[in-house]
Design an enzyme around this catalytic site. Structure first.
Site, PDB file in Angstrom:
ATOM      1  N   HIS A  86      39.645   6.000  88.594  1.00 34.10           N
ATOM      2  CA  HIS A  86      39.896   7.004  87.550  1.00 34.10           C
ATOM      3  C   HIS A  86      38.879   8.146  87.553  1.00 34.10           C
ATOM      4  CE1 HIS A  86      42.451   3.809  86.375  1.00 34.10           C
ATOM      5  NE2 HIS A  86      41.626   3.168  85.586  1.00 34.10           N
ATOM      6  N   ASP A 129      47.313   4.904  89.784  1.00 39.96           N
ATOM      7  CA  ASP A 129      46.065   5.120  89.062  1.00 39.96           C
ATOM      8  C   ASP A 129      46.539   5.689  87.734  1.00 39.96           C
ATOM      9  OD1 ASP A 129      43.884   6.449  87.803  1.00 39.96           O
ATOM     10  OD2 ASP A 129      42.784   6.277  89.683  1.00 39.96           O
ATOM     11  N   HIS A 130      46.518   4.896  86.687  1.00 41.82           N
ATOM     12  CA  HIS A 130      47.235   5.330  85.487  1.00 41.82           C
ATOM     13  C   HIS A 130      46.622   6.590  84.864  1.00 41.82           C
ATOM     14  CE1 HIS A 130      44.268   2.992  83.130  1.00 41.82           C
ATOM     15  NE2 HIS A 130      44.623   3.726  82.100  1.00 41.82           N
TER      16      HIS A 130
HETATM   17  O1  LIG Z   1      42.039   0.646  84.621  1.00 44.50           O
HETATM   18  C1  LIG Z   1      41.390   0.379  83.624  1.00 44.50           C
HETATM   19  O2  LIG Z   1      41.416   1.243  82.580  1.00 44.50           O
HETATM   20  C2  LIG Z   1      41.102   0.803  81.276  1.00 44.50           C
HETATM   21  C3  LIG Z   1      40.871   2.067  80.449  1.00 44.50           C
HETATM   22  O3  LIG Z   1      42.062   2.817  80.398  1.00 44.50           O
HETATM   23  P1  LIG Z   1      42.383   3.766  79.161  1.00 44.50           P
HETATM   24  O4  LIG Z   1      43.676   4.390  79.516  1.00 44.50           O
HETATM   25  O5  LIG Z   1      42.444   2.870  77.952  1.00 44.50           O
HETATM   26  O6  LIG Z   1      41.239   4.720  79.045  1.00 44.50           O
HETATM   27  C4  LIG Z   1      39.893  -0.098  81.257  1.00 44.50           C
HETATM   28  O7  LIG Z   1      39.726  -0.661  79.967  1.00 44.50           O
HETATM   29  C5  LIG Z   1      40.071  -1.212  82.258  1.00 44.50           C
HETATM   30  O8  LIG Z   1      38.863  -1.981  82.334  1.00 44.50           O
HETATM   31  C6  LIG Z   1      40.393  -0.698  83.625  1.00 44.50           C
HETATM   32  O9  LIG Z   1      40.783  -1.771  84.477  1.00 44.50           O
END
Ligand SMILES: O=C1O[C@H](COP(=O)(O)O)[C@@H](O)[C@H](O)[C@H]1O
Ligand SMILES: NC(=O)C1=CN([C@@H]2O[C@H](COP(=O)(O)OP(=O)(O)OC[C@H]3O[C@@H](n4cnc5c(N)ncnc54)[C@H](OP(=O)(O)O)[C@@H]3O)[C@@H](O)[C@H]2O)C=CC1
Length: 518
Positions: free
Chosen positions: A253, A190-191
């Protein structure tokens, strides 16, 4: 006396990294740059190899050119990195392979043994699946059947989201993976857990006497988590139209950030202790019992035509690969409760959406007001104290409090005192993927989601999805470039609250004090 706690930052052990999906978007934008940054920082041992894997043919040289171009475009690459790049590139090789063909895996195993010899690698294997989720199961089986798990060193499987579509599909997927890998060998990405400021939440909470004693329902009025994006679905319409904001952002997230805000202090800063506390929060989420409760507390929206600045924006239904009658939500907002002693009665307001006015992720903790405002502006409301954690793209923290306005009147002046991490450390902050790959390579699993967390999150989200299936009459349309359906504001208003401005926008009368000393 000041104390600096230094976290262990040893280089990861030597291993072969298998990048499945090496010709894809994620590899290009995130994974190659992350590996290069780690190498540059000395966090990858010299004895490593990277094997790029995908169906399309590439020679090693062509693959290295792809990697080079990605690093130049997406990494902090400088002209004097050239010598380093040449050394780094020697570790890269490519093999064309179809996931569904076990013979390819046998060939991959042979090559791996050669790489072990060449780079003196003790049989350690890190399999990174930057692939569509339906391929996760087949890859695992073929890794086993192709002999890749017999090398003697450790094995780790790193998988991307989405982990299933609902609880049932997630269970099925987990069942497949667990036929081959043990839970402790599976690293679910989960980044958001790799983001600096999400990791900082624990430090803010547990290392500050300012906050720790106040972190409960006696002192906190509400918590607001906003994850706003200006982008639409770009070229991911096909995936997104089946997923929507609930599955794309909320299940993972948003709930992960909520758990870190709400969890009890872990007994030790060890992966299982932290994850035990996080899963308790997920178990304490008050479930929505029926469609009526969902509609009273949850808002879904979809962007229609609109504009941002001078740019006209098309509606979601007009995006590529999106059903022109789609009812998929591009906005998700909710009021949720964590039913435990610490949080009883404190609403958590959550919102995320595409085509909102700014790109920002922020967490606002609104504190309860002093019991009686008898001294200053007697009879009038004073602004509550806020703690704001700025996660993305600006990183930092600020607190908002009231001070006396200089002069003879007993008047109050709102002040915001900020630590702007981006301004001070800025570009040197490691990227989320860099941290997560480093953690996976050194066997640090804290920032990855455990199966019980994932399944609990799905169980919560499934109730919402079920209610949405009954009717789509609650789908609200919002113009692209706006803050989403107004009905979400009404939910806060019912409780006497409002969204606090995000992205550093604030009322004109606030004095900002920003830390800029280096
Ligand atoms: O996992 C995802 O995250 C991005 C948003 O990540 P961020 O680090 O740029 O805030 C999102 O645009 C994408 O739809 C989703 O799959
Ligand atoms: N891109 C992003 O920003 C993010 C992506 N993710 C997730 O990461 C994963 C990968 O995403 P992304 O890189 O965007 O996807 P892409 O569609 O860009 O890439 C998919 C990759 O899979 C390979 N592939 C497809 N089928 C096979 C097969 N049968 N055998 C071998 N290789 C195959 C493709 O190569 P080839 O066609 O040559 O075989 C390609 O390298 C997905 O799960 C996605 O949800 C998660 C968060 C963000």
């Amino acid at each position: 006396m000041t104390t600096t706690v230094k976290l262990e930052q040893q280089a990861a052990e030597g291993a072969v990294f298998y990048l499945f999906g090496a010709t894809g978007d994620l590899a290009k934008r995130k994974l190659f740059p992350a590996l290069f940054s780690l190498y540059k920082e000395g966090k990858l041992a010299e004895n490593f190899a990277v094997v790029g894997l995908a169906r399309r043919p590439r020679t090693d040289d062509q693959f290295r050119t792809d990697v080079y171009e990605s690093i130049v475009e997406f990494c902090r690459y400088k002209a004097d990195d050239a010598a380093l790049w040449n050394k780094f590139a020697e570790h890269f090789t490519y093999m064309s392979l179809d996931i569904n063909n076990v013979d390819g895996f046998r060939e991959l195993n042979k090559r791996s043994l050669e790489l072990d010899q060449k780079f003196n690698i003790p049989g350690n294997r890190l399999f990174y699946l930057a692939l569509a989720p339906e391929l996760f199961g087949p890859v695992s089986f073929n890794l086993r059947d192709g002999g890749l798990l017999e090398s003697g060193g450790w094995k780790r499987l790193v998988i991307e989201k989405p982990f299933g579509y609902d609880l049932e599909t997630a269970r099925k997927l987990n069942g497949q993976l667990s036929q081959v890998f043990k839970e402790e060998e599976i690293y679910r990405i989960d980044h958001y857990l790799g983001k600096e400021m999400v990791q900082n939440i624990e430090a803010i909470r547990f290392a500050n006497a300012f906050f720790e004693p106040l972190w409960n329902n006696k002192h906190i009025a509400n918590v607001q988590i906003s994850l706003a994006e200006t982008v639409g679905v770009e070229d991911r319409g096909g995936y997104y139209d089946k997923s929507g904001a609930l599955r794309d952002m909320m299940q993972n997230h948003m709930l992960q950030m909520l758990t870190i805000i709400a969890m009890e202090p872990p007994s030790r800063l060890q992966p299982e202790d932290i994850r035990d506390e996080k899963v308790k929060v997920l178990r304490s989420l008050r479930p929505f019992k029926n469609g009526e409760e969902v509609r009273a507390n949850v808002v879904r929206g979809q962007y229609s035509e609109g504009s941002l600045g001078t740019k006209s924006l098309t509606g979601y239904r007009q995006e590529d690969s999106v059903n022109p009658e789609s009812v998929t939500e591009t906005y998700f907002g909710a009021r949720v409760h964590v039913d435990n002693f610490r949080w009883a009665g404190v609403p958590f307001y959550i919102r995320t959406g595409k085509r909102l006015p700014v790109k920002t992720t922020e967490i606002v903790i609104e504190f309860k007001n002093v019991p009686e405002n008898v001294l200053f502006r007697a009879g009038e409301e004073v602004n509550p104290n806020l703690l704001v954690i700025r996660v993305n793209p600006m990183e930092g923290i600020y607190i908002k409090f009231n001070a006396k306005r200089p002069g003879t009147d007993n008047d109050l002046q709102p002040v915001a005192m900020e630590f702007c991490q981006s301004c001070q450390i800025g570009i040197n902050t490691p990227e989320a993927y860099e941290r997560l790959i480093f953690d996976a390579a050194r066997g640090e699993s804290t920032r990855f989601t455990r199966w019980d967390e994932v399944s609990q999150a799905w169980a919560f989200v499934d109730e919402i999805a079920k209610a949405w299936k009954e009717t789509d009459s609650d789908l609200a349309f919002y113009p692209a470039g706006s803050w989403g359906p107004e009905v979400m504001d009404q939910i806060l208003a019912q409780d006497g609250f409002n969204w606090w401005p995000v992205n550093g926008q604030d009322e004109d009368n606030v004095i900002w004090i920003s830390g800029s000393r280096k």
